[in-house]
Design an enzyme around this catalytic site. Structure first.
Site, short mmCIF file in Angstrom:
data_model
loop_
_atom_site.label_atom_id
_atom_site.label_comp_id
_atom_site.label_asym_id
_atom_site.label_seq_id
_atom_site.Cartn_x
_atom_site.Cartn_y
_atom_site.Cartn_z
N HIS B 138 4.36 10.30 -0.39
CA HIS B 138 2.91 10.20 -0.57
C HIS B 138 2.39 11.64 -0.67
O HIS B 138 2.99 12.56 -0.12
CB HIS B 138 2.36 9.51 0.69
CG HIS B 138 0.92 9.18 0.67
ND1 HIS B 138 -0.06 10.10 0.91
CD2 HIS B 138 0.27 7.98 0.48
CE1 HIS B 138 -1.25 9.50 0.87
NE2 HIS B 138 -1.08 8.23 0.61
N ASP B 215 7.00 11.06 7.81
CA ASP B 215 5.74 10.36 7.56
C ASP B 215 5.95 8.91 7.97
O ASP B 215 6.64 8.16 7.29
CB ASP B 215 5.40 10.49 6.07
CG ASP B 215 4.29 9.54 5.62
OD1 ASP B 215 3.77 8.77 6.47
OD2 ASP B 215 3.95 9.55 4.43
N GLN B 218 3.85 3.90 7.14
CA GLN B 218 4.11 2.49 6.83
C GLN B 218 5.12 1.83 7.78
O GLN B 218 5.44 0.66 7.61
CB GLN B 218 4.64 2.36 5.40
CG GLN B 218 3.72 2.90 4.34
CD GLN B 218 2.41 2.14 4.25
OE1 GLN B 218 2.30 1.00 4.72
NE2 GLN B 218 1.39 2.77 3.68
N LYS B 241 -3.05 1.64 9.97
CA LYS B 241 -2.01 0.94 9.21
C LYS B 241 -1.27 -0.05 10.11
O LYS B 241 -0.32 -0.69 9.68
CB LYS B 241 -0.99 1.93 8.65
CG LYS B 241 -1.59 3.08 7.87
CD LYS B 241 -1.51 2.89 6.40
CE LYS B 241 -1.77 4.20 5.68
NZ LYS B 241 -2.34 3.99 4.34
N CYS B 378 -1.42 7.43 -4.51
CA CYS B 378 -1.23 8.77 -3.93
C CYS B 378 0.22 9.23 -4.05
O CYS B 378 0.74 9.95 -3.20
CB CYS B 378 -1.68 8.83 -2.48
SG CYS B 378 -3.39 8.37 -2.25
#
Lengths: 160, 420
Positions: B138, B215, B218, B241, B378
């Site tokens: 991302h 990251d 998700q 999220k 993104c």
């Protein structure tokens, strides 16, 4: 509601766009980029003594951005700068203003009028206006290059 | 049979958690909405999830009974607010199997990754050093590193993916060398659902003494995450999220970094001594939390963690994957439809419909009440790799249902007909 957005005329323009492709000779160009979806439209303006000889475009994107660009090239090619500026203002008012002027619809041709429904899809208004914003920049460039209102003999180094 | 697909509650095991999508669904007020005259089918969970009643109530309850200045002053209400804020840190830590002292509250993943790139990146990176990211990243795990490399004269390298959307581990292994200082990877691709083998990447990076930044946007909403087991140096999350509020998240820092790194922001609450001549910073996660914190966000995040602990998550995952499989199978029967990404990833399905732009597809879906994401998500480098300008993404949460999958598939079929 959906069918009034994606009318046959819009679908036709998006599949078979008019004035599509980079011209051999032009006076100015400008790119419109929608960073949200990645759509890109490049608009080319060729002037003559009377105003706009032709507007062309190239690029790829959604049906709305492509159809709007195609209809724009149809509507503005052959107009004077003043006429084109007025049509552009009326179209932007029609599709994007919070409260459009009642006469805006009458000041654009039927093709452009068919896009008025876009205003009911706020997330898509930018698609419809993308080419028109690029056009304004290209026209500004072309006129700057010509040192004022259309003279016809402009933009040597950008030609081609 | 896949054990994860078995009934969620083992008979006769008292206290075992159950899972029923309708029971979960009933806890989300937003899911009762209508959009464009149709019942909302919310399949944009990778962008942001909806919030359950318990999260909504936790914020209201905090504002009503425990709102006060955190870590400042001596009055009782300040202490109460501080207690709530710090217990939220403990809850957030537990979600990742981390110690509370290693959890920094942030605005979310973007904020957390920028913090690492600024504090850690600038400190660690020198001329000619290398940072490895991947094609899956991302922009929030790509641009902070690009900018850090520009500032420090370092080199950004991008590890490729395979044609099936997996990370090309051989290429990554070949790319990591003695100049590599940082490897920054996503845990789960927000476009393809690819689950990245973080532990394996950690061992590759360890071999050359590089740090690993993850990251986690998700992941924790779908997978159990154990940062100690992963062995990474940094792991960033966003509460919104995973059913919590927007504007709050956490950054896990491995213990060796917490007291060592220079903060990226300075101000109240992070300082020990302040004078024009000399200033020193406190130790612990508060060192990175200058300014009055987002207390209600932290409280909501803790409520979201409690929500995640209130049902059988393995069964929820099996349900999510069954929905994903149903979408993939359904799309397989729609002419010109194509699915991007590996078959066994997280429940995130990116859809291409030949001849129909992603935004037009999403508009047709929206008219049917189906909310999906359309665009480059993104991930412009990934879109270039896939050779598409944009995709349409359906992303699943435990509250989604098979009826909603049918609504999605029906709307995709309709789009195919409209643009035929």
């Amino acid at each position: 509601m959906l069918e009034s957005l994606y009318q046959q005329i819009l679908l036709d323009h998006s599949r078979h766009p008019c004035h599509h492709g980079r011209p051999e000779r032009f006076d100015a160009e400008a790119e419109g980029h929608n960073p949200i979806c990645g759509d890109k439209v490049r608009v080319f303006v060729t002037l003559n003594d009377d105003g706009i000889e032709e507007v062309r475009f190239e690029g790829a994107g959604c049906a709305i951005s492509q159809a709007s660009a195609s209809m724009m090239t149809n509507a503005l090619s052959g107009l004077s700068i003043e006429e084109a500026t007025a049509v552009r203002a009326a179209f932007l008012d029609l599709v994007a203003a919070a409260e459009p002027d009642k006469t805006s619809g009458e000041r654009v041709n039927e093709e452009l009028r068919s896009m008025a429904e876009v205003r009911r899809f706020p997330a898509r208004v930018k698609c419809a206006t993308l080419a028109w914003h690029a056009l304004a920049r290209a026209l500004g460039e072309a006129l700057k290059g010509s040192g004022g209102p259309p003279s016809g003999a402009v933009g040597g180094e950008k030609t081609g | 049979m896949n054990p994860a697909r078995q009934p969620s509650t083992a008979p006769g095991s008292p206290g075992a958690l159950a899972f029923d999508p309708q029971t979960i669904r009933a806890q989300f007020p937003m899911l009762g909405a209508t959009m464009n005259g149709k019942p909302l089918v919310y399949l944009d969970n990778a962008a942001t999830t909806q919030r359950p009643r318990a999260v909504i109530d936790s914020v209201v309850e905090h504002w009503s009974s425990s709102n006060g200045p955190v870590s400042r002053g001596v009055h009782a209400l300040g202490s109460l607010a501080t207690e709530k804020y710090e217990s939220a840190r403990t809850a957030a830590a537990a979600l990742l199997n981390a110690e509370p002292e290693t959890i920094v509250f942030t605005k979310g993943v973007t904020d957390g990754l920028n913090l690492v790139a600024r504090s850690f990146g600038d400190e660690l990176l020198g001329e000619g050093d290398e940072v490895v990211v991947t094609e899956l990243e991302h922009h929030s795990n790509f641009l902070p590193w690009r900018q850090a490399c520009l500032r420090r004269g370092a080199v950004l390298r991008v590890a490729p993916i395979t044609d099936t959307g997996e990370l090309d581990m051989d290429a990554l292994r070949a790319m990591v060398n003695e100049r590599t200082r940082i490897v920054a990877v996503t845990h789960v691709s927000n476009v393809l659902g690819t689950v990245v083998p973080v532990s394996e990447i950690v061992s590759i990076a360890r071999g050359v003494g590089a740090a690993v930044v993850v990251d986690g946007a998700q992941a924790p909403g779908h997978l159990p995450v154990d940062v100690q087991r992963l062995g990474c140096d940094f792991y960033a999350t966003s509460a919104h999220k995973m059913f919590g509020p927007a504007g709050v998240g956490t950054l896990f820092m491995a213990p060796q970094w917490v007291d060592r790194l220079e903060p990226a922001q300075f101000g109240g609450g992070m300082v020990e001594l302040a004078s024009a001549e000399e200033s020193t910073w406190i130790t612990g996660p508060h060192r990175f939390e200058a300014g009055t914190p987002n207390t209600e966000g932290a409280v909501g995040l803790a409520a979201a963690v409690a929500f995640l602990g209130s049902f059988d998550r393995a069964a929820a995952r099996a349900h999510e994957h069954a929905l994903r499989d149903a979408i993939v199978a359904g799309l397989g029967e729609i002419p010109k439809a194509r699915v991007y990404g590996p078959a066994d990833g997280a429940p995130i399905v990116s859809i291409g419909l030949e001849g129909v732009h992603a935004h037009d597809l999403a508009t047709v879906l929206d008219a049917e009440g189906v909310a999906v994401r359309a665009g480059h998500m993104c991930c412009q480098p990934l879109m270039r790799r896939l050779g598409v300008p944009a995709l349409t993404r359906a992303s699943i949460a435990p509250y989604n249902t098979h009826a909603e999958v049918e609504a999605l598939l029906g709307a995709v079929r309709r789009a195919g007909q409209l643009f035929a």
